[in-house]
Design a protein around this motif. Structure first.
Motif, PDB file in Angstrom:
ATOM      1  N   MET A   1       0.710  -1.266  -0.029  1.00  0.00           N
ATOM      2  CA  MET A   1      -0.089   0.078   0.104  1.00  0.00           C
ATOM      3  C   MET A   1       0.859   1.168   0.061  1.00  0.00           C
ATOM      4  O   MET A   1       1.744   1.597   0.982  1.00  0.00           O
ATOM      5  N   SER A   2       0.874   1.868  -1.105  1.00  0.00           N
ATOM      6  CA  SER A   2       1.569   3.140  -1.441  1.00  0.00           C
ATOM      7  C   SER A   2       1.306   4.094  -0.325  1.00  0.00           C
ATOM      8  O   SER A   2       0.191   4.355  -0.362  1.00  0.00           O
ATOM      9  N   PRO A   3       1.957   4.826   0.515  1.00  0.00           N
ATOM     10  CA  PRO A   3       1.364   5.873   1.308  1.00  0.00           C
ATOM     11  C   PRO A   3       0.633   7.076   0.748  1.00  0.00           C
ATOM     12  O   PRO A   3      -0.378   7.709   1.384  1.00  0.00           O
ATOM     13  N   PHE A   4       1.088   7.382  -0.471  1.00  0.00           N
ATOM     14  CA  PHE A   4       0.332   8.695  -0.894  1.00  0.00           C
ATOM     15  C   PHE A   4      -0.447   8.235  -2.353  1.00  0.00           C
ATOM     16  O   PHE A   4      -0.888   9.004  -3.053  1.00  0.00           O
ATOM     17  N   ASN A   5      -0.932   7.010  -2.082  1.00  0.00           N
ATOM     18  CA  ASN A   5      -1.948   6.385  -3.156  1.00  0.00           C
ATOM     19  C   ASN A   5      -3.497   6.625  -2.673  1.00  0.00           C
ATOM     20  O   ASN A   5      -3.868   5.680  -1.681  1.00  0.00           O
ATOM     21  N   SER A   6      -4.200   7.349  -3.251  1.00  0.00           N
ATOM     22  CA  SER A   6      -5.494   7.533  -2.789  1.00  0.00           C
ATOM     23  C   SER A   6      -6.549   6.411  -3.013  1.00  0.00           C
ATOM     24  O   SER A   6      -7.781   6.516  -2.657  1.00  0.00           O
ATOM     25  N   TYR A   7      -5.918   5.529  -3.920  1.00  0.00           N
ATOM     26  CA  TYR A   7      -6.847   4.117  -4.204  1.00  0.00           C
ATOM     27  C   TYR A   7      -7.243   3.540  -2.920  1.00  0.00           C
ATOM     28  O   TYR A   7      -8.272   2.936  -2.889  1.00  0.00           O
ATOM     29  N   PHE A   8      -6.187   3.712  -2.161  1.00  0.00           N
ATOM     30  CA  PHE A   8      -6.418   2.734  -0.794  1.00  0.00           C
ATOM     31  C   PHE A   8      -7.188   3.682   0.283  1.00  0.00           C
ATOM     32  O   PHE A   8      -6.788   3.748   1.400  1.00  0.00           O
ATOM     33  N   ASN A   9      -8.501   3.807  -0.092  1.00  0.00           N
ATOM     34  CA  ASN A   9      -9.140   4.486   0.953  1.00  0.00           C
ATOM     35  C   ASN A   9      -9.842   3.658   1.967  1.00  0.00           C
ATOM     36  O   ASN A   9      -9.718   2.558   1.830  1.00  0.00           O
ATOM     37  N   GLY A  10     -10.449   4.286   3.126  1.00  0.00           N
ATOM     38  CA  GLY A  10     -10.736   3.542   4.101  1.00  0.00           C
ATOM     39  C   GLY A  10     -11.793   2.375   3.700  1.00  0.00           C
ATOM     40  O   GLY A  10     -11.638   1.073   3.924  1.00  0.00           O
ATOM     41  N   PRO A  11     -12.833   2.731   3.059  1.00  0.00           N
ATOM     42  CA  PRO A  11     -13.803   1.579   2.716  1.00  0.00           C
ATOM     43  C   PRO A  11     -13.415   0.738   1.520  1.00  0.00           C
ATOM     44  O   PRO A  11     -13.342  -0.737   1.790  1.00  0.00           O
ATOM     45  N   ARG A  12     -12.343   1.024   0.773  1.00  0.00           N
ATOM     46  CA  ARG A  12     -11.954   0.096  -0.354  1.00  0.00           C
ATOM     47  C   ARG A  12     -10.832  -1.048   0.506  1.00  0.00           C
ATOM     48  O   ARG A  12     -10.933  -2.293   0.491  1.00  0.00           O
ATOM     49  N   LEU A  13     -10.015  -0.369   1.296  1.00  0.00           N
ATOM     50  CA  LEU A  13      -9.289  -1.182   1.904  1.00  0.00           C
ATOM     51  C   LEU A  13      -9.918  -2.302   2.988  1.00  0.00           C
ATOM     52  O   LEU A  13      -9.431  -3.536   3.045  1.00  0.00           O
ATOM     53  N   LEU A  14     -10.896  -1.693   3.345  1.00  0.00           N
ATOM     54  CA  LEU A  14     -11.713  -2.805   4.398  1.00  0.00           C
ATOM     55  C   LEU A  14     -12.316  -3.965   3.481  1.00  0.00           C
ATOM     56  O   LEU A  14     -12.302  -5.035   3.602  1.00  0.00           O
ATOM     57  N   ARG A  15     -12.651  -3.510   2.305  1.00  0.00           N
ATOM     58  CA  ARG A  15     -13.403  -4.620   1.385  1.00  0.00           C
ATOM     59  C   ARG A  15     -12.139  -5.457   1.220  1.00  0.00           C
ATOM     60  O   ARG A  15     -12.313  -6.942   1.024  1.00  0.00           O
ATOM     61  N   LEU A  16     -11.045  -4.995   0.360  1.00  0.00           N
ATOM     62  CA  LEU A  16      -9.942  -5.759   0.051  1.00  0.00           C
ATOM     63  C   LEU A  16      -9.325  -6.751   1.187  1.00  0.00           C
ATOM     64  O   LEU A  16      -8.851  -7.713   0.984  1.00  0.00           O
ATOM     65  N   ALA A  17      -9.325  -6.107   2.395  1.00  0.00           N
ATOM     66  CA  ALA A  17      -8.872  -7.060   3.569  1.00  0.00           C
ATOM     67  C   ALA A  17      -9.687  -8.158   3.808  1.00  0.00           C
ATOM     68  O   ALA A  17      -9.293  -9.310   4.200  1.00  0.00           O
ATOM     69  N   GLU A  18     -11.130  -7.806   3.904  1.00  0.00           N
ATOM     70  CA  GLU A  18     -12.108  -8.955   3.978  1.00  0.00           C
ATOM     71  C   GLU A  18     -11.662  -9.984   3.024  1.00  0.00           C
ATOM     72  O   GLU A  18     -11.813 -10.974   3.275  1.00  0.00           O
ATOM     73  N   TRP A  19     -11.550  -9.541   1.697  1.00  0.00           N
ATOM     74  CA  TRP A  19     -11.327 -10.519   0.564  1.00  0.00           C
ATOM     75  C   TRP A  19     -10.407 -11.388   0.988  1.00  0.00           C
ATOM     76  O   TRP A  19     -10.170 -12.462   0.691  1.00  0.00           O
ATOM     77  N   ALA A  20      -9.092 -10.594   1.111  1.00  0.00           N
ATOM     78  CA  ALA A  20      -7.850 -11.461   1.286  1.00  0.00           C
ATOM     79  C   ALA A  20      -7.944 -12.167   2.709  1.00  0.00           C
ATOM     80  O   ALA A  20      -7.610 -13.470   2.673  1.00  0.00           O
ATOM     81  N   LEU A  21      -8.556 -11.823   3.655  1.00  0.00           N
ATOM     82  CA  LEU A  21      -8.680 -12.867   4.926  1.00  0.00           C
ATOM     83  C   LEU A  21      -9.506 -14.065   4.956  1.00  0.00           C
ATOM     84  O   LEU A  21      -9.410 -14.933   5.387  1.00  0.00           O
ATOM     85  N   ARG A  22     -10.611 -13.845   3.895  1.00  0.00           N
ATOM     86  CA  ARG A  22     -11.520 -14.719   3.498  1.00  0.00           C
ATOM     87  C   ARG A  22     -10.547 -16.094   2.723  1.00  0.00           C
ATOM     88  O   ARG A  22     -10.984 -17.185   2.685  1.00  0.00           O
TER      89      ARG A  22
ATOM     90  N   ARG B   1      -8.675  -6.129  -8.341  1.00  0.00           N
ATOM     91  CA  ARG B   1      -9.372  -4.818  -8.378  1.00  0.00           C
ATOM     92  C   ARG B   1     -10.717  -4.823  -7.868  1.00  0.00           C
ATOM     93  O   ARG B   1     -11.631  -5.758  -7.588  1.00  0.00           O
ATOM     94  N   ASP B   2     -11.033  -3.965  -6.875  1.00  0.00           N
ATOM     95  CA  ASP B   2     -12.343  -3.648  -6.213  1.00  0.00           C
ATOM     96  C   ASP B   2     -13.381  -3.284  -7.203  1.00  0.00           C
ATOM     97  O   ASP B   2     -13.176  -2.489  -7.939  1.00  0.00           O
ATOM     98  N   ARG B   3     -14.387  -4.138  -7.157  1.00  0.00           N
ATOM     99  CA  ARG B   3     -15.684  -3.657  -8.261  1.00  0.00           C
ATOM    100  C   ARG B   3     -16.470  -2.680  -7.743  1.00  0.00           C
ATOM    101  O   ARG B   3     -16.368  -2.448  -6.531  1.00  0.00           O
ATOM    102  N   THR B   4     -16.880  -2.045  -8.353  1.00  0.00           N
ATOM    103  CA  THR B   4     -17.732  -0.570  -8.305  1.00  0.00           C
ATOM    104  C   THR B   4     -19.131  -1.239  -7.843  1.00  0.00           C
ATOM    105  O   THR B   4     -19.767  -1.741  -8.766  1.00  0.00           O
ATOM    106  N   PRO B   5     -19.639  -0.990  -6.634  1.00  0.00           N
ATOM    107  CA  PRO B   5     -20.835  -1.704  -6.275  1.00  0.00           C
ATOM    108  C   PRO B   5     -22.204  -1.513  -7.180  1.00  0.00           C
ATOM    109  O   PRO B   5     -22.943  -2.550  -7.532  1.00  0.00           O
ATOM    110  N   ASP B   6     -22.103  -0.381  -7.900  1.00  0.00           N
ATOM    111  CA  ASP B   6     -23.430  -0.236  -8.752  1.00  0.00           C
ATOM    112  C   ASP B   6     -23.228  -0.440 -10.149  1.00  0.00           C
ATOM    113  O   ASP B   6     -23.924  -0.044 -11.013  1.00  0.00           O
TER     114      ASP B   6
END
Length: 222
Positions: A1-22, A196-201
């Motif tokens: 996770m690059s420190p200055f990469n806005s891609y890794f916002n809180g909600p996306r990080l939570l979804r990606l972490a949940e995906w990985a841990l499962r 890649r995180d899917r766009t929900p809608d």
């Protein structure tokens, strides 16, 4: 996770972490925190200010990861975060870092590929129409070299093989690296996964390839 990469916002990080841990028995989050100062210096920051800015943003990213992991029920989230200080205390990482620098000095093709990767990074941060100078590339490439050990043997560094290094888009250097087109190559059992995180809608046909692309890349260059 690059420190200055806005891609890794809180909600996306939570979804990606949940995906990985499962999906995986062991998961670590790599944060090239203090190494980010090399990129900032290449962009014109004074070394002291670059270090301060990188450390501050690094702490923010560490905290964001730990917050997400606690929300997912991880009891000791700090143990899953690999920052640069922790990596420099890991013998496997430091040996690979030494090898990366040695190959950068001695292997012309490898050096050109590393500089090209740094060129790609700086192109996204410099004003439009501005090309990085040779001096800027030589400074910024230190950041890329600090990451290379994780591409080569993340599993050996974290203590769990086989392993995938996971990112959210394809990188030209890594495609060559995992296809064994460069003088240095990843260890057996080390792969690279694009997730890649899917766009929900968004309709399915407009979705990023997500796990399907990840599987394709893993088979192709892992």
């Amino acid at each position: 996770m690059s420190p200055f990469n806005s891609y890794f916002n809180g909600p996306r990080l939570l979804r990606l972490a949940e995906w990985a841990l499962r999906r995986f028995p062991h998961v670590h989050f790599f944060v090239p925190d203090t190494a980010a100062a090399y990129t900032l210096e290449a962009l014109g920051y004074a070394p002291s200010r670059a270090r301060h800015k990188a450390q501050r943003q690094g702490r923010y990213v560490h905290n964001k990861i730990c917050t997400a992991l606690r929300e997912l029920g991880v009891r000791e989230p700090e143990s899953l975060v690999l920052g640069m200080d922790r990596l420099h205390d890991t013998p496997r990482y430091t040996r690979l870092l030494d090898e990366a620098h040695l190959r950068f000095r001695r292997d012309e093709d490898f050096r050109a590929a590393c500089l090209d990767a740094s060129h790609w990074v700086l192109d996204q941060k410099l004003p439009p129409g501005t090309a990085p100078t040779e001096e800027q590339l030589r400074g910024a490439v230190r950041y890329f070299l600090a990451e290379l050990p994780l591409f080569a043997d993340a599993g050996g560094i974290a203590g769990h093989r086989p392993s995938f290094f996971v990112y959210h888009h394809r990188v030209a250097f890594l495609e060559r690296f995992f296809r064994h087109e460069l003088g240095w190559r990843p260890v057996d059992g080390q792969g690279f996964l694009v997730v890649r995180d899917r766009t929900p809608d968004a309709p399915e046909e407009q979705q990023p390839a997500g796990a399907a692309l990840a599987g394709e890349v893993a088979r192709g260059i892992g």
